[in-house]
Structure formats: C-alpha cells, structure tokens
Design a protein around this motif. Structure first.
Motif, mmCIF file in Angstrom:
data_model
loop_
_atom_site.group_PDB
_atom_site.id
_atom_site.type_symbol
_atom_site.label_atom_id
_atom_site.label_comp_id
_atom_site.label_asym_id
_atom_site.label_seq_id
_atom_site.Cartn_x
_atom_site.Cartn_y
_atom_site.Cartn_z
ATOM 1 N N ASN A 144 -4.454 0.292 29.329
ATOM 2 C CA ASN A 144 -3.610 1.328 29.929
ATOM 3 C C ASN A 144 -2.996 0.719 31.192
ATOM 4 O O ASN A 144 -3.620 0.696 32.247
ATOM 5 C CB ASN A 144 -4.449 2.563 30.255
ATOM 6 C CG ASN A 144 -3.607 3.709 30.764
ATOM 7 O OD1 ASN A 144 -2.385 3.640 30.789
ATOM 8 N ND2 ASN A 144 -4.266 4.781 31.192
ATOM 9 N N ASN B 270 -4.889 -3.001 34.564
ATOM 10 C CA ASN B 270 -5.410 -2.095 33.543
ATOM 11 C C ASN B 270 -6.136 -0.947 34.248
ATOM 12 O O ASN B 270 -7.195 -1.146 34.841
ATOM 13 C CB ASN B 270 -6.366 -2.861 32.628
ATOM 14 C CG ASN B 270 -6.871 -2.013 31.469
ATOM 15 O OD1 ASN B 270 -6.752 -0.794 31.471
ATOM 16 N ND2 ASN B 270 -7.453 -2.679 30.483
ATOM 17 N N ASP C 238 -7.655 1.678 33.077
ATOM 18 C CA ASP C 238 -8.925 2.126 32.498
ATOM 19 C C ASP C 238 -10.098 1.271 32.955
ATOM 20 O O ASP C 238 -11.176 1.781 33.263
ATOM 21 C CB ASP C 238 -8.836 2.115 30.971
ATOM 22 C CG ASP C 238 -7.955 3.231 30.433
ATOM 23 O OD1 ASP C 238 -7.549 4.105 31.234
ATOM 24 O OD2 ASP C 238 -7.658 3.234 29.228
ATOM 25 N N SER C 239 -9.905 -0.029 33.010
ATOM 26 C CA SER C 239 -10.978 -0.923 33.442
ATOM 27 C C SER C 239 -10.934 -1.201 34.944
ATOM 28 O O SER C 239 -11.871 -1.790 35.479
ATOM 29 C CB SER C 239 -10.894 -2.247 32.687
ATOM 30 O OG SER C 239 -9.718 -2.951 33.036
#
Length: 260
Positions: free
Chosen positions: A117, A133, A135-136
């Motif tokens: 994402n 990213n 999400d991470s």
C-alpha cells in the motif's frame, strides 16, 4: 570598551551575512498547473494540469501524455528524463515514461505479491524506485522489473510528509524525523524534524520548507542556512543546479542560487 563592542557587533553581522543565502531574482513566468514536475538537465519543463494530462515543454514543442483510467497524478519525478515516474496514489500504481513520453513500464501494486500500500514514490538508480509502504511502515528500494525489494528499512513511526531521491541518496521526511540513506539503503543521517514540511534536492543537498520560509541544509543535515526571499506563497519549490524555482499557484519564480 566601546571599540570592543563595535568590533564584536561587526563580527556578528558579517557572520550572519555569510550564513544567509541571498538569491538573485531572474524572472517570473505565468503558468497554470496542478503539479510542477520541474526542469531536467536539458532544460525541458514538465507539469500536469487539472485534466490529469502530463506535459513536456522544450524550446520548440509541447508533448503530452494522459491515462484517464488511472485517475489523478499524485506526484511527478523527472530526475531521470529517460525514465520519468508518474505516481497514481489512488490506484496504487505508477508508470515509467521515456523521453518521448511513451509508456514503457507500468506497475499496479494491487495485482502483485506481496501486496504493498504505497503512499510515496521517488526515482532510484538502475531499475528501482524508493517507495513507502504504509501497511508495513517501511521504506523500500523496489526493483520494478524483478518485483523485489533490494532494501527494506525497519518500521518507521510518524506520518510521512515527503520523499525525495537521486541516484546516490534518498531523503525521507516524517513528522518526527528527517532521514538520509545512501543508494544501497544504509541510513547515514537522522535528525529531529523541527517544523520541516517539504523538501527538495539541489546538488545532493536539501532545501527545506518551514513556516513559509526556505532553508538550505548541509550534506550531513547538521546545519541550515536561511534563504532570503520576498514574501511569496510557496505552493511548490524545487531546484536544479544553481537555480531555485518557486511556484505560487499562478507564477513560477526563478532565482539564481549558488549552493556550494
């Protein structure tokens, strides 16, 4: 005693003058754009408009590119004019264009594994881009031809404000810190964010926006110099070689700016 005071005041004023960068106004040009992509080393000018068209303008011609299916262009990176990067954040995708604005590569992160994402993208060396990213919560150096990450940072806390890079370095600005990485992913500098809002690169140094004022950062991010400018609305700013550009939403202002 009075002589000592005068000498001290003079010395302080000289030091202050040396610490302040005084750019020379060159010109202003009217332009209506959504995103100013900037100038490349061949003096080609890049920008987007409200209908999500992307334009390249040289001394004689204007070339355009448009992909309405991907929606709004979130960011433009023309650091490498042979591999221009257009990021479509809403659809989690980016496109690589060549110097004729032909579509040569497209990545849709929604269709790839592992899923990413992505909120920010910036050009890297070879066939890579730097991306964040969400999400991470990791910064990645992503090889888009091999669909793999050459580097992943540890999770980074704080809202991401900006991401800029060139072939040698990457700078990540969060609400808490400003990070600098080399092209392999090793973190070489990290400082607290004391009000920085946006960043731009010039000669492998940073220009930062803070409270409607611009500052030049040292290579190791340890010091800063104010850039003396008239009272301008700074909607976007960028620099190439020794020229600083400021876009106020209606006019693009050019300043000669020696940074080294």
């Amino acid at each position: 005693m009075m002589r000592f005071i005068l000498i001290f005041i003079f010395a302080v004023s000289v030091a202050f003058g040396q610490d302040t960068i005084n750019p020379l106004f060159i010109k202003s040009q009217p332009i209506k754009a959504e995103i100013i992509g900037g100038f490349d080393k061949f003096d080609n000018f890049y920008y987007t408009t409200k209908n999500n068209s992307f334009f390249k303008q040289d001394a004689k011609n204007i070339t355009s590119f448009s992909n309405l299916q991907l929606g709004d262009i979130a960011s433009v990176d023309v650091y490498n004019p042979l591999k221009i990067n257009l990021f479509y954040k809403d659809l989690n995708s980016f496109i690589i264009l060549d110097n004729r604005l032909a579509d040569v590569f497209k990545i849709d992160f929604n269709t790839l594994q592992p899923y990413r994402n992505v909120t920010h993208i910036s050009t890297g060396f070879d066939n890579t881009v730097w991306l964040f990213n969400m999400d991470s919560q990791q910064l990645e150096l992503y090889d888009y031809k091999q669909n793999r990450s050459r580097f992943r940072s540890v999770p980074i806390n704080g809202k991401i404000l900006d991401l800029k890079s060139n072939f040698n370095f990457c700078w990540l600005l969060t609400q808490n810190h400003l990070y600098q990485y080399n092209y392999l992913g090793s973190m070489i500098s990290k400082i607290p964010n004391n009000g920085f809002e946006k960043i731009a690169i010039s000669n492998e140094k940073l220009i930062v926006l803070k409270s409607d004022k611009l500052y030049r950062m040292g290579k190791d991010l340890s010091d800063s110099q104010p850039i003396k400018l008239p009272n301008l609305l700074i909607k976007q700013f960028f620099a190439t070689t020794e020229t600083l550009y400021i876009y106020d939403g209606e006019n693009l202002h050019h300043y000669q700016l020696k940074l080294d």
